[in-house]
Design an enzyme around this catalytic site. Sequence first.
Site, PDB file in Angstrom:
ATOM      1  N   PRO A  10       0.788  -1.198   0.121  1.00  0.00           N
ATOM      2  CA  PRO A  10       0.080   0.052  -0.026  1.00  0.00           C
ATOM      3  C   PRO A  10       0.670   1.508   0.112  1.00  0.00           C
ATOM      4  CG  PRO A  10      -0.373  -1.011   2.016  1.00  0.00           C
ATOM      5  CD  PRO A  10       0.430  -2.061   1.096  1.00  0.00           C
ATOM      6  N   ASN A  11       0.318   2.182  -0.866  1.00  0.00           N
ATOM      7  CA  ASN A  11       0.642   3.568  -0.910  1.00  0.00           C
ATOM      8  C   ASN A  11       2.343   3.877  -1.717  1.00  0.00           C
ATOM      9  OD1 ASN A  11      -1.302   4.788   0.511  1.00  0.00           O
ATOM     10  ND2 ASN A  11      -0.492   3.952   2.584  1.00  0.00           N
ATOM     11  N   ARG A  18       5.282  12.372  -3.189  1.00  0.00           N
ATOM     12  CA  ARG A  18       5.080  12.842  -1.725  1.00  0.00           C
ATOM     13  C   ARG A  18       6.059  12.374  -0.930  1.00  0.00           C
ATOM     14  NH1 ARG A  18      -1.339  11.527  -1.622  1.00  0.00           N
ATOM     15  NH2 ARG A  18      -1.451  11.678  -4.112  1.00  0.00           N
ATOM     16  N   TYR A  23      11.221   9.105   1.785  1.00  0.00           N
ATOM     17  CA  TYR A  23      11.128   8.084   0.707  1.00  0.00           C
ATOM     18  C   TYR A  23      12.097   8.436  -0.607  1.00  0.00           C
ATOM     19  CZ  TYR A  23       7.667   6.119   4.018  1.00  0.00           C
ATOM     20  OH  TYR A  23       7.037   5.407   4.994  1.00  0.00           O
ATOM     21  N   ASN A  74       7.950  -5.662  -0.675  1.00  0.00           N
ATOM     22  CA  ASN A  74       7.890  -4.401   0.455  1.00  0.00           C
ATOM     23  C   ASN A  74       6.270  -4.430   0.791  1.00  0.00           C
ATOM     24  OD1 ASN A  74       7.685  -2.102   1.597  1.00  0.00           O
ATOM     25  ND2 ASN A  74       8.914  -0.740   0.359  1.00  0.00           N
ATOM     26  N   ALA A  77       2.905  -0.851   5.092  1.00  0.00           N
ATOM     27  CA  ALA A  77       2.675  -0.771   6.343  1.00  0.00           C
ATOM     28  C   ALA A  77       1.834  -2.164   6.694  1.00  0.00           C
ATOM     29  CB  ALA A  77       1.370   0.248   6.572  1.00  0.00           C
ATOM     30  N   HIS A  80       3.628  -4.185   9.439  1.00  0.00           N
ATOM     31  CA  HIS A  80       3.582  -4.277  10.879  1.00  0.00           C
ATOM     32  C   HIS A  80       2.129  -4.720  11.457  1.00  0.00           C
ATOM     33  CE1 HIS A  80       6.733  -1.705   9.634  1.00  0.00           C
ATOM     34  NE2 HIS A  80       6.092  -0.866   9.169  1.00  0.00           N
ATOM     35  N   ASP A  87       0.928 -15.640   6.841  1.00  0.00           N
ATOM     36  CA  ASP A  87       0.496 -16.969   6.866  1.00  0.00           C
ATOM     37  C   ASP A  87       0.612 -17.542   5.236  1.00  0.00           C
ATOM     38  OD1 ASP A  87      -0.109 -17.341   9.446  1.00  0.00           O
ATOM     39  OD2 ASP A  87      -2.195 -16.953   9.337  1.00  0.00           O
ATOM     40  N   GLU A  98      12.405  -9.571   2.177  1.00  0.00           N
ATOM     41  CA  GLU A  98      11.553  -8.473   3.024  1.00  0.00           C
ATOM     42  C   GLU A  98      12.472  -7.170   2.666  1.00  0.00           C
ATOM     43  OE1 GLU A  98      10.693  -8.607   6.918  1.00  0.00           O
ATOM     44  OE2 GLU A  98       9.807  -6.578   6.995  1.00  0.00           O
ATOM     45  N   HIS A 100      12.607  -2.649   2.886  1.00  0.00           N
ATOM     46  CA  HIS A 100      12.054  -1.363   3.161  1.00  0.00           C
ATOM     47  C   HIS A 100      12.812  -0.271   2.444  1.00  0.00           C
ATOM     48  CE1 HIS A 100       9.075  -3.414   5.343  1.00  0.00           C
ATOM     49  NE2 HIS A 100       9.541  -4.252   5.891  1.00  0.00           N
ATOM     50  N   LEU A 101      12.411   0.800   2.238  1.00  0.00           N
ATOM     51  CA  LEU A 101      13.224   1.927   1.559  1.00  0.00           C
ATOM     52  C   LEU A 101      13.628   2.329   2.806  1.00  0.00           C
ATOM     53  CD1 LEU A 101      10.320   3.316  -0.700  1.00  0.00           C
ATOM     54  CD2 LEU A 101      12.685   2.412  -1.591  1.00  0.00           C
ATOM     55  N   SER A 102      13.008   2.612   3.806  1.00  0.00           N
ATOM     56  CA  SER A 102      13.686   3.194   5.161  1.00  0.00           C
ATOM     57  C   SER A 102      14.106   2.372   6.111  1.00  0.00           C
ATOM     58  CB  SER A 102      12.543   4.381   5.715  1.00  0.00           C
ATOM     59  OG  SER A 102      11.318   3.462   6.017  1.00  0.00           O
ATOM     60  N   ARG A 107      12.610   4.203  12.943  1.00  0.00           N
ATOM     61  CA  ARG A 107      11.523   5.186  13.022  1.00  0.00           C
ATOM     62  C   ARG A 107      10.738   4.855  14.174  1.00  0.00           C
ATOM     63  NH1 ARG A 107       8.824   4.822   7.107  1.00  0.00           N
ATOM     64  NH2 ARG A 107       7.979   6.686   7.927  1.00  0.00           N
ATOM     65  N   ARG A 111       6.945   0.586  13.765  1.00  0.00           N
ATOM     66  CA  ARG A 111       7.215   0.271  12.724  1.00  0.00           C
ATOM     67  C   ARG A 111       8.484  -1.064  12.814  1.00  0.00           C
ATOM     68  NH1 ARG A 111       5.201   3.371   8.614  1.00  0.00           N
ATOM     69  NH2 ARG A 111       4.847   5.653   9.275  1.00  0.00           N
TER      70      ARG A 111
HETATM   71  O1  CA2 Z   1      10.465   2.291   4.096  1.00  0.00           O
HETATM   72  C1  CA2 Z   1       9.433   1.247   3.571  1.00  0.00           C
HETATM   73  O2  CA2 Z   1       9.669   0.972   2.399  1.00  0.00           O
HETATM   74  C2  CA2 Z   1       8.096   1.003   4.114  1.00  0.00           C
HETATM   75  O3  CA2 Z   1       7.585   0.063   3.595  1.00  0.00           O
HETATM   76  C3  CA2 Z   1       7.103   2.267   3.615  1.00  0.00           C
HETATM   77  C4  CA2 Z   1       5.624   2.215   4.201  1.00  0.00           C
HETATM   78  C5  CA2 Z   1       5.830   2.166   5.558  1.00  0.00           C
HETATM   79  O4  CA2 Z   1       4.396   2.094   6.165  1.00  0.00           O
HETATM   80  C6  CA2 Z   1       6.770   1.063   6.170  1.00  0.00           C
HETATM   81  O5  CA2 Z   1       6.828   1.214   7.705  1.00  0.00           O
HETATM   82  C7  CA2 Z   1       8.165   1.271   5.866  1.00  0.00           C
HETATM   83  C8  CA2 Z   1       4.897   3.473   3.778  1.00  0.00           C
HETATM   84  C9  CA2 Z   1       4.835   3.543   2.295  1.00  0.00           C
HETATM   85  C10 CA2 Z   1       4.216   4.685   1.956  1.00  0.00           C
HETATM   86  O6  CA2 Z   1       4.871   5.152   0.656  1.00  0.00           O
HETATM   87  C11 CA2 Z   1       4.474   6.548   0.392  1.00  0.00           C
HETATM   88  C12 CA2 Z   1       5.331   7.004  -0.559  1.00  0.00           C
HETATM   89  C13 CA2 Z   1       5.417   8.262  -1.033  1.00  0.00           C
HETATM   90  C14 CA2 Z   1       4.532   9.085  -0.499  1.00  0.00           C
HETATM   91  C15 CA2 Z   1       3.576   8.747   0.641  1.00  0.00           C
HETATM   92  C16 CA2 Z   1       3.757   7.313   0.810  1.00  0.00           C
END
Ligand code: CA2
Length: 152
Positions: A10-11, A18, A23, A74, A77, A80, A87, A98, A100-102, A107, A111
């Site tokens: 998601p997202n 954004r 990110y 990836n 959210a 978490h 499963d 797995e 994650h960008l961040s 954080r 997370r």
């Molecule tokens: O760091 C990551 O890759 C995450 O999986 C990114 C998720 C976050 O919920 C995880 O804790 C860590 C959020 C992705 C949201 O991506 C956006 C990108 C641009 C603007 C808004 C959201």
Amino acid sequence: MSKLLILNGPNLNLLGTRQPEVYGRVTLDDINALCAKEASRLGLSVDCLQSNHEGALIDAVHAARGQHAGIVLNAGAYTHTSVALMDAIASAAVPLVEVHLSNIHAREAFRHKSYIAPVALGQICGFGATGYILAIQALAAHLAAQSGKAST
Ligand code: CA2
């Protein structure tokens, strides 16, 4: 040629539009192109899928069995929160890394928990888009070790 599934949750379709301070400016299309290039260098190919829906991600993990040699995930959210995705990964038994960008461990506390980590080969976080490249390399090495060959 073995195929990998690059699966984003998601997202992540919003990448590059954004929150660049968290990110970066890279888009999901950029990441998918990087993945295709690295996979090809290693003699692999990729299918790329992004969904904002938990069930669609679960369906994709189920469908990967027999179709994909490995998965780079990836889960955003859902990492978490999703016992259901955990499963699905455990039952599909497709090797998964797995990503994650961040750095999720640097954080907010919510997370730090990953439901994916216990069913993954490993977790890569904090390296931005490079994490996807590292994950592909890790999967290639794992697959080569499984088949008794070395990877470069
Ligand atoms: O760091 C990551 O890759 C995450 O999986 C990114 C998720 C976050 O919920 C995880 O804790 C860590 C959020 C992705 C949201 O991506 C956006 C990108 C641009 C603007 C808004 C959201």
